[in-house]
Design a protein around this motif. Structure first.
Motif, mmCIF file in Angstrom:
data_model
loop_
_atom_site.group_PDB
_atom_site.id
_atom_site.type_symbol
_atom_site.label_atom_id
_atom_site.label_comp_id
_atom_site.label_asym_id
_atom_site.label_seq_id
_atom_site.Cartn_x
_atom_site.Cartn_y
_atom_site.Cartn_z
ATOM 1 N N TYR A 81 -3.937 4.044 -4.253
ATOM 2 C CA TYR A 81 -4.361 3.977 -2.858
ATOM 3 C C TYR A 81 -5.714 3.259 -2.837
ATOM 4 O O TYR A 81 -6.763 3.894 -2.906
ATOM 5 N N GLU A 82 -5.681 1.957 -2.764
ATOM 6 C CA GLU A 82 -6.923 1.183 -2.828
ATOM 7 C C GLU A 82 -7.811 1.529 -1.626
ATOM 8 O O GLU A 82 -7.395 1.421 -0.475
ATOM 9 N N ASP A 83 -9.046 1.939 -1.924
ATOM 10 C CA ASP A 83 -9.928 2.401 -0.843
ATOM 11 C C ASP A 83 -10.512 1.271 -0.016
ATOM 12 O O ASP A 83 -11.265 1.515 0.934
ATOM 13 N N THR A 84 -10.168 0.034 -0.356
ATOM 14 C CA THR A 84 -10.653 -1.115 0.424
ATOM 15 C C THR A 84 -9.591 -1.638 1.393
ATOM 16 O O THR A 84 -9.765 -2.710 1.976
ATOM 17 N N TYR A 105 0.843 -1.199 0.000
ATOM 18 C CA TYR A 105 0.000 0.000 0.000
ATOM 19 C C TYR A 105 0.872 1.240 0.000
ATOM 20 O O TYR A 105 1.742 1.371 0.858
#
Length: 223
Positions: free
Chosen positions: A136-139, A129
């Protein structure tokens, strides 16, 4: 360090003759704890890949201490850096790949399904991350929660830590372990012409299981 006046000290010089070095190490440790929001830092590993291996062994020792040595499954996204599955295999873990979507982001449904399927033996989830493809993976918090709910620990690959500094941190995201490539997170160009350095940060519950040394007392004290 290439400045010979300070780089050639004997590694086992009495500590009372190395107060300055201890001060440098302590300052760096405190800075990294502040940046990462972790509770302990070890400087034992000398590269990012060694940091991965060290972090996974720390997780192994944690589970062994809690009589859960059977936990040996490591979930790794197929988009991960090649050192991730390699480190997991070297640490004696069984690598289970997690699929990604058309954009390369982690498939949350697949992650949840495999975490639940392996919940009795789940040891770790290795996640980068921001992601390897720079997102920026929101999960990310959801992913970490899934692992924790199924008894595993979250290993965050710190290869892209320079993109987190000042915005977020592994500790804030609830990761349990993260390695830091000091030779690229805080140096440009990559490597700076010098050796690699891959310390790891951990949450409080993992601190007692950090690596030690046969001569210098450092395990758990994170020096």
């Amino acid at each position: 360090m290439t400045y010979t006046n300070i780089s050639n000290i004997h590694p086992f010089v009495p500590l009372d003759q190395a107060a300055g070095y201890q001060s440098i190490i302590k300052d760096l440790q405190d800075w990294l704890k502040s940046i990462t929001k972790f509770d302990a830092i070890t400087f034992q590993s000398n590269s990012g890949a060694q940091g991965e291996y060290t972090g996974l062994l720390t997780i192994n020792r944690y589970f062994e201490h809690h009589n859960q040595k059977h936990r040996n499954v490591c979930l790794v996204p197929v988009s991960a850096h090649g050192t991730n599955p390699a480190s997991a295999a070297m640490a004696g873990m069984k690598v289970v790949p997690v699929s990604v979507d058309a954009q390369g982001n982690i498939n949350i449904s697949d992650l949840k399904a495999k975490a639940e399927k392996n919940k009795d033996n789940l040891a770790a989830f290795m996640v980068t991350y921001p992601s390897t493809h720079g997102i920026y993976e929101d999960t990310i918090r959801e992913s970490i929660d899934i692992i924790h709910k199924n008894g595993g620990q979250v290993y965050m690959d710190g290869a892209n830590m320079n993109a987190q500094v000042g915005l977020t941190s592994p500790g804030f995201l609830n990761a349990d372990v993260c390695h830091l490539n000091l030779h690229k997170t805080f140096c440009i160009p990559h490597g700076g012409g010098g050796p690699g350095m891959g310390p790891i940060g951990v949450k409080k519950h993992l601190a007692p299981f950090l690596p030690g040394h046969s001569i210098v007392k450092c395990g758990g004290n994170a020096l």
